[in-house]
Enzyme design. Structure first.
Site, mmCIF file in Angstrom:
data_model
loop_
_atom_site.group_PDB
_atom_site.id
_atom_site.type_symbol
_atom_site.label_atom_id
_atom_site.label_comp_id
_atom_site.label_asym_id
_atom_site.label_seq_id
_atom_site.Cartn_x
_atom_site.Cartn_y
_atom_site.Cartn_z
ATOM 1 N N SER A 148 0.982 -25.839 14.166
ATOM 2 C CA SER A 148 0.791 -26.768 13.056
ATOM 3 C C SER A 148 1.863 -27.845 13.038
ATOM 4 C CB SER A 148 0.727 -25.986 11.745
ATOM 5 O OG SER A 148 0.346 -26.807 10.676
ATOM 6 N N ASP A 302 -1.136 -33.710 9.630
ATOM 7 C CA ASP A 302 -0.128 -33.059 10.452
ATOM 8 C C ASP A 302 -0.713 -32.860 11.848
ATOM 9 O OD1 ASP A 302 -1.914 -31.018 9.800
ATOM 10 O OD2 ASP A 302 -0.340 -29.495 9.681
ATOM 11 N N ASP A 304 -2.034 -30.526 13.694
ATOM 12 C CA ASP A 304 -3.311 -29.850 13.913
ATOM 13 C C ASP A 304 -4.337 -30.238 12.862
ATOM 14 O OD1 ASP A 304 -2.078 -28.351 11.872
ATOM 15 O OD2 ASP A 304 -3.174 -26.547 12.420
ATOM 16 N N ASP A 306 -4.823 -29.923 9.707
ATOM 17 C CA ASP A 306 -5.316 -29.124 8.587
ATOM 18 C C ASP A 306 -4.637 -29.511 7.277
ATOM 19 O OD1 ASP A 306 -2.833 -27.970 9.108
ATOM 20 O OD2 ASP A 306 -3.550 -25.906 9.063
#
Length: 568
Positions: A148, A302, A304, A306
């Site tokens: 992440s 961010d 990734d 999410d």
């Protein structure tokens, strides 16, 4: 270096399937006393499933992310699935971090070696696409290889459960207890990694999966909603850029202006100190672009994709919208309440949920509007189950976790203050920065059509309920033992008063390592981070709509710092 540590490291080295990792570990062993501390840290214990799955630095040894750890995790997962008689494939996604594709393929080979189909996403894609795929493909489980927003040296491993194992409301959600403990137990029983059977590297899915996700994602925008909006955007060197751009296009918005030097995936994240939109300076380039382009809002995902950050021009800053100094990033609590209020105004039925560390305003808003509210432990694995399963976190005094009679008891919306939002939980049972970006754009465009802004809407809510202002004290450590010491200090001697108001203390052990300090018009929640080596204190004060909360927040921050024994 003790003989016991040397023996453990040598045994791990002999069983490690990766030549580069073996060489790295061998060099540490050969370094003698010089490498003893580093070696001890790598063998301090295995990675465990925290708030968001396995996560750690890329390095050899059990306390790191590497091919050996991934092979063991995958083997434990597939054996546990077999023990549950869970039918269906494992679907595997990955981001653009160092070694992510390698770890995804390793997972696929373990799955096929055990006789289970493994389906790989067709390239580095956002985490919400993987969460969507678990439901869309009726998979037994899903794995997302990502760290992440962590620093470049990290990687991680999230596990999602399919409908048969996810429990009520958990189809396509991250795993929770007791499944996490059972899988960890299965991992410990794997035995020699050389004995784990490996098969083919799985089937690579076609682009039709992403097409289905995008078609579903744009449905969060109402057909008759205004679309006139100028957006500046950054994916922060992550995998969200192409997906977000296409989502905006399909939803009928103009293509966002993108920060050129952050547009393409880059695992080294060269333009930011930390690839986390919450970190100071992370979205400065996007704000500068927004000011130069005459944007209405700035949106950042961010790495990734999410999470979703939002920045807006704010007249209170004393500069115009063409000057970056005239912009401010909205807090996650502000965006969360804006989105909740918008969905309530759209009469979206169901439960509106957030966590013990997020603002209290969502509860107040839900009670005033007559919609169901729930509060959970930290993490979207709990939030997305709020609509249909009991939660382990106790409610603060005066809160109502019960579903109101006559309301839909499925989840309508969930958010956490760390920029995570589930605006379409029937589509993705996790936080989704793409659909959140679309919905905040719809709200901003709707307000713009009436000559208003997101800041205006926040002021309206403050006039009705008071201004709920939040902040965070984050203490990063190099030794994780320091976190335990700070929590112990606070438990042993919590402050009697904060801001001259008598404090009540709720200790949420054993459900969670969380302390909650409450007083009239203020609240502090202290907990270790589940994803980074940090202790976090979440601060909230409630002031009048026309009052400045900054002095109270600054004083509260200082008092909590003193209680923790850290600089203010």
């Amino acid at each position: 270096m003790t003989e016991q540590l040397r023996a453990r490291a040598a045994a791990w080295l002999d069983d490690d399937p990766d030549p580069a990792d073996r060489q790295e570990l061998a060099a540490l062993l050969a370094s003698g006393a010089a490498g003893a501390a580093e070696l001890a840290d790598r063998f301090a214990g295995p990675l465990t499933f925290g708030t968001a799955g396995l996560r750690g630095p890329l390095r050899a040894g059990p306390n790191g992310m590497n091919r050996a750890v991934v092979r063991a995790a995958a083997a434990g997962l597939v054996r546990w699935l077999a023990a549950q008689d869970a039918a269906g494939p494992i679907v595997i996604g990955y981001d653009a971090r160092h070694r992510s594709h390698e770890f995804a393929v390793e997972t696929a080979r373990v799955a096929t070696g055990a006789g289970r189909r493994a389906l790989l996403l067709p390239g580095p894609l956002p985490t919400p696409v993987l969460a969507y795929a678990v439901r869309d493909l009726d998979a037994a489980a899903g794995v997302m290889v990502t760290a992440s927003h962590n620093p470049p040296r990290d990687n991680g491993y999230k596990v999602y459960l399919g409908a048969a194992l996810g429990g009520p409301g958990g189809a396509g959600a991250q795993l929770v207890s007791p499944a996490d403990g059972a899988i960890e137990s299965a991992i410990r029983q794997v035995g020699p990694l050389s004995a784990v059977p490996l098969g083919e590297p799985g089937e690579v899915l076609g682009g039709d999966l992403l097409e289905r996700y995008l078609d579903a994602a744009v449905s969060v925008v109402a057909p008759d909603a205004p679309r006139e909006l100028t957006v500046a955007y950054t994916p922060l060197h992550g995998v969200g850029g192409a997906v977000a751009t296409e989502a905006f296009r399909r939803a009928g918005f103009a293509a966002p202006a993108i920060v050129a030097e952050q547009a393409e995936p880059d695992p080294d994240f060269p333009t930011v100190a930390f690839p986390n939109p919450e970190e100071p300076g992370a979205i400065d380039r996007a704000v500068a672009l927004g000011a130069a382009a005459g944007a209405d809002i700035v949106i950042a995902n961010d790495p990734d994709a999410d999470r979703c950050a939002v920045a807006v021009p704010d007249p209170a800053r004393g500069a115009g919208p063409d000057d970056p100094a005239g912009w401010r990033m909205l807090r996650g609590d502000e965006v969360g309440v804006l989105l909740a209020d918008h969905l309530i105004r759209r009469a979206t039925p169901g439960v509106y949920a957030t966590t013990i560390v997020s603002s209290s305003l969502l509860r107040v808003l839900a009670e005033a509007r007559g919609v169901a509210y729930a509060q959970t432990l930290t993490g979207f694995k709990w939030i997305v189950r709020a609509g249909s399963a009991p939660q382990p976190a106790p409610e603060p005094p005066g809160a109502s976790a019960a579903h109101r009679p006559g309301t839909d008891t499925d989840l309508a919306f969930g958010y956490e203050e760390a920029l995570g939002y589930a605006v379409a939980p029937g589509l993705v049972r996790d936080k989704d920065g793409i659909t959140a970006a679309l919905l905040i754009a719809e709200l901003a465009a709707t307000l713009r059509a009436h000559g208003r802004t997101l800041v205006d809407r926040l002021d309206e809510l403050a006039a009705e309920f008071g201004r709920y202002a939040t902040d965070q004290l984050s203490v990063r450590v190099t030794d994780l033992a320091d976190i335990g010491a700070m929590m112990s200090r606070l438990r042993a001697a919590p402050p009697d008063a904060l801001l001259d108001r008598k404090v009540s203390v709720d200790d949420l052990l054993p459900d969670a390592d969380v302390l909650r300090l409450s007083a009239d018009r203020l609240r502090v929640v202290v907990r270790p981070s589940g994803t980074e080596p940090k202790l976090k204190a979440y601060l909230e004060v409630v002031v009048a709509a026309d009052a400045d909360p900054a002095p109270e927040l600054a004083r509260l921050r200082s008092e909590i710092s003193t209680a923790l024994g850290v600089p203010g």
